[in-house]
Design an enzyme around this catalytic site. Structure first.
Site, PDB file in Angstrom:
ATOM      1  N   ARG A 138      37.994  50.309   9.423  1.00 52.70           N
ATOM      2  CA  ARG A 138      37.604  50.695  10.783  1.00 52.70           C
ATOM      3  C   ARG A 138      36.145  50.326  11.051  1.00 52.70           C
ATOM      4  NH1 ARG A 138      39.474  56.679  10.155  1.00 52.70           N
ATOM      5  NH2 ARG A 138      38.450  57.069  12.132  1.00 52.70           N
ATOM      6  N   ARG A 186      43.224  63.878   9.713  1.00 49.23           N
ATOM      7  CA  ARG A 186      43.885  62.655  10.154  1.00 49.23           C
ATOM      8  C   ARG A 186      44.302  61.802   8.959  1.00 49.23           C
ATOM      9  NH1 ARG A 186      39.909  60.286  14.733  1.00 49.23           N
ATOM     10  NH2 ARG A 186      40.676  58.370  13.785  1.00 49.23           N
ATOM     11  N   ARG A 210      36.019  65.350   7.697  1.00 47.48           N
ATOM     12  CA  ARG A 210      36.375  65.804   9.050  1.00 47.48           C
ATOM     13  C   ARG A 210      37.716  66.552   9.075  1.00 47.48           C
ATOM     14  NH1 ARG A 210      36.324  61.490  13.827  1.00 47.48           N
ATOM     15  NH2 ARG A 210      37.665  60.264  12.454  1.00 47.48           N
ATOM     16  N   ARG A 214      36.679  48.882  23.023  1.00 47.52           N
ATOM     17  CA  ARG A 214      36.367  48.520  21.638  1.00 47.52           C
ATOM     18  C   ARG A 214      36.313  47.011  21.434  1.00 47.52           C
ATOM     19  NH1 ARG A 214      38.382  53.600  19.159  1.00 47.52           N
ATOM     20  NH2 ARG A 214      38.248  53.546  16.918  1.00 47.52           N
TER      21      ARG A 214
HETATM   22  P1  ADP Z   1      33.830  60.090  16.184  1.00 52.64           P
HETATM   23  O1  ADP Z   1      34.541  60.734  17.344  1.00 52.64           O
HETATM   24  O2  ADP Z   1      32.665  59.228  16.610  1.00 52.64           O
HETATM   25  O3  ADP Z   1      34.751  59.368  15.246  1.00 52.64           O
HETATM   26  P2  ADP Z   1      33.396  62.874  15.328  1.00 52.64           P
HETATM   27  O4  ADP Z   1      32.784  63.475  16.534  1.00 52.64           O
HETATM   28  O5  ADP Z   1      34.821  63.231  15.024  1.00 52.64           O
HETATM   29  O6  ADP Z   1      33.183  61.266  15.315  1.00 52.64           O
HETATM   30  O7  ADP Z   1      32.483  63.273  14.072  1.00 52.64           O
HETATM   31  C1  ADP Z   1      32.867  62.912  12.730  1.00 52.64           C
HETATM   32  C2  ADP Z   1      32.577  64.083  11.776  1.00 52.64           C
HETATM   33  O8  ADP Z   1      31.156  64.254  11.652  1.00 52.64           O
HETATM   34  C3  ADP Z   1      33.138  65.433  12.257  1.00 52.64           C
HETATM   35  O9  ADP Z   1      33.638  66.142  11.137  1.00 52.64           O
HETATM   36  C4  ADP Z   1      31.922  66.132  12.889  1.00 52.64           C
HETATM   37  O10 ADP Z   1      32.015  67.545  12.744  1.00 52.64           O
HETATM   38  C5  ADP Z   1      30.757  65.557  12.085  1.00 52.64           C
HETATM   39  N1  ADP Z   1      29.549  65.345  12.911  1.00 52.64           N
HETATM   40  C6  ADP Z   1      29.502  64.902  14.197  1.00 52.64           C
HETATM   41  N2  ADP Z   1      28.219  64.800  14.629  1.00 52.64           N
HETATM   42  C7  ADP Z   1      27.446  65.171  13.562  1.00 52.64           C
HETATM   43  C8  ADP Z   1      26.031  65.284  13.357  1.00 52.64           C
HETATM   44  N3  ADP Z   1      25.152  64.982  14.325  1.00 52.64           N
HETATM   45  N4  ADP Z   1      25.592  65.709  12.142  1.00 52.64           N
HETATM   46  C9  ADP Z   1      26.498  66.000  11.148  1.00 52.64           C
HETATM   47  N5  ADP Z   1      27.817  65.938  11.278  1.00 52.64           N
HETATM   48  C10 ADP Z   1      28.315  65.509  12.474  1.00 52.64           C
HETATM   49  P1  AMP Z   2      39.654  56.861  16.956  1.00 50.32           P
HETATM   50  O1  AMP Z   2      40.324  58.178  17.206  1.00 50.32           O
HETATM   51  O2  AMP Z   2      38.794  56.418  18.095  1.00 50.32           O
HETATM   52  O3  AMP Z   2      38.930  56.834  15.626  1.00 50.32           O
HETATM   53  O4  AMP Z   2      40.823  55.784  16.863  1.00 50.32           O
HETATM   54  C1  AMP Z   2      41.821  55.854  15.852  1.00 50.32           C
HETATM   55  C2  AMP Z   2      42.610  54.538  15.801  1.00 50.32           C
HETATM   56  O5  AMP Z   2      43.314  54.341  17.033  1.00 50.32           O
HETATM   57  C3  AMP Z   2      41.766  53.277  15.610  1.00 50.32           C
HETATM   58  O6  AMP Z   2      41.477  53.009  14.234  1.00 50.32           O
HETATM   59  C4  AMP Z   2      42.686  52.216  16.242  1.00 50.32           C
HETATM   60  O7  AMP Z   2      43.749  51.865  15.363  1.00 50.32           O
HETATM   61  C5  AMP Z   2      43.293  52.964  17.420  1.00 50.32           C
HETATM   62  N1  AMP Z   2      42.466  52.851  18.657  1.00 50.32           N
HETATM   63  C6  AMP Z   2      41.822  53.865  19.302  1.00 50.32           C
HETATM   64  N2  AMP Z   2      41.179  53.410  20.392  1.00 50.32           N
HETATM   65  C7  AMP Z   2      41.408  52.063  20.432  1.00 50.32           C
HETATM   66  C8  AMP Z   2      40.980  51.018  21.291  1.00 50.32           C
HETATM   67  N3  AMP Z   2      40.176  51.253  22.365  1.00 50.32           N
HETATM   68  N4  AMP Z   2      41.406  49.752  21.021  1.00 50.32           N
HETATM   69  C9  AMP Z   2      42.218  49.494  19.982  1.00 50.32           C
HETATM   70  N5  AMP Z   2      42.633  50.421  19.112  1.00 50.32           N
HETATM   71  C10 AMP Z   2      42.243  51.703  19.323  1.00 50.32           C
END
Ligand code: ADP
Ligand code: AMP
Length: 216
Positions: A172, A161, A127, A88
């Site tokens: 974020r 979450r 989500r 990141r």
């Molecule tokens: P990230 O891991 O990048 O934070 P997620 O995979 O958790 O994102 O996706 C965020 C939300 O959007 C989830 O609730 C998921 O079900 C939904 N989502 C993911 N991909 C799509 C898509 N292509 N179209 C609509 N909703 C999506």
């Molecule tokens: P994520 O599940 O990827 O959305 O991450 C949730 C939170 O965890 C982020 O908002 C950061 O606070 C922390 N985090 C996750 N991955 C990283 C990373 N590679 N570097 C720093 N912080 C991280």
């Protein structure tokens, strides 16, 4: 094969990583998941990370890179890795190069999920996941086939979450813009970046990623 899924929070990295795990037997390495597990277990890392995560800021580079290194050490050399939410920052990208070299691995693809920022707040605030198996859902875009029952494991417990609220999401996204997006040129210079339309339906995004992985 070792790949990075890159994109802002809510881009669909976790959703796509789960599908690649199922189709290719690869391993998803999500630093967010690792940190949440550390918070839950109240380890020293978790106790320190919790407040930072609740604010939507980034945990230190050394901490997350150590988590990745430990995870790669624990998994077999022949299993492909999907990095989700890591690296990141530019220092993390450098640390990943060193870690991969130490494990005799190399990066094959960096796949950027391109999404409209406006859609992200909507995606993240809707989500939720299965409390038992972690399958991801969305209030509008991906509901379980039977209301209240996980498609994958049949559990009726779901969770959201604490950092998936609008205020934290904005922080974020700002962190992503300031610190994560700037690492793309590092990988562009190596010719390993592919872009996918992350606004397409989930299955189409998966198909596009599969197409990229099949090329090499
Ligand atoms: P990230 O891991 O990048 O934070 P997620 O995979 O958790 O994102 O996706 C965020 C939300 O959007 C989830 O609730 C998921 O079900 C939904 N989502 C993911 N991909 C799509 C898509 N292509 N179209 C609509 N909703 C999506
Ligand atoms: P994520 O599940 O990827 O959305 O991450 C949730 C939170 O965890 C982020 O908002 C950061 O606070 C922390 N985090 C996750 N991955 C990283 C990373 N590679 N570097 C720093 N912080 C991280």
């Amino acid at each position: 094969m070792n790949i990075i899924l890159l994109g802002p929070p809510g881009a669909g990295k976790g959703t796509q990583a789960t599908r690649l795990v199922e189709h290719h037997g690869m391993r998803q390495l999500s630093t967010g998941d690792m940190l949440r597990a550390a918070v839950k277990a109240q380890t020293p890392v978790g106790l320190k990370a919790k407040a930072i995560m609740d604010r939507g800021e980034l945990v230190s580079d050394e901490v997350v890179s150590a988590l990745i290194d430990a995870e790669l050490t624990a998994m077999g050399d022949h299993v492909g890795a999907i990095f989700d939410g890591y690296p990141r920052t530019a220092p993390q990208a450098g640390q990943l190069d060193e870690i991969l070299a130490g494990h005799g691995r190399k990066l094959d693809h960096v796949i950027e999920l391109e999404v409209d920022e406006d859609a992200l707040v909507d995606r993240i605030t809707g989500r939720f996941t299965c409390a038992n198996c972690g399958e991801g859902y969305h209030d509008r875009y991906k509901l379980p086939a039977v209301e209240g029952v996980c498609d994958r494991c049949g559990s009726t417990e779901f969770k959201r979450r604490p950092d998936d609220n609008e205020e934290t999401v904005r922080t974020r996204m700002a962190e992503y813009r300031a610190k994560t997006a700037p690492i793309l040129p590092i990988y562009e210079a190596r010719g390993i970046v592919s872009r996918v339309d992350g606004m397409a339906p989930i299955g189409e995004v998966t198909a596009a990623i599969e197409g990229i992985l099949a090329k090499r």
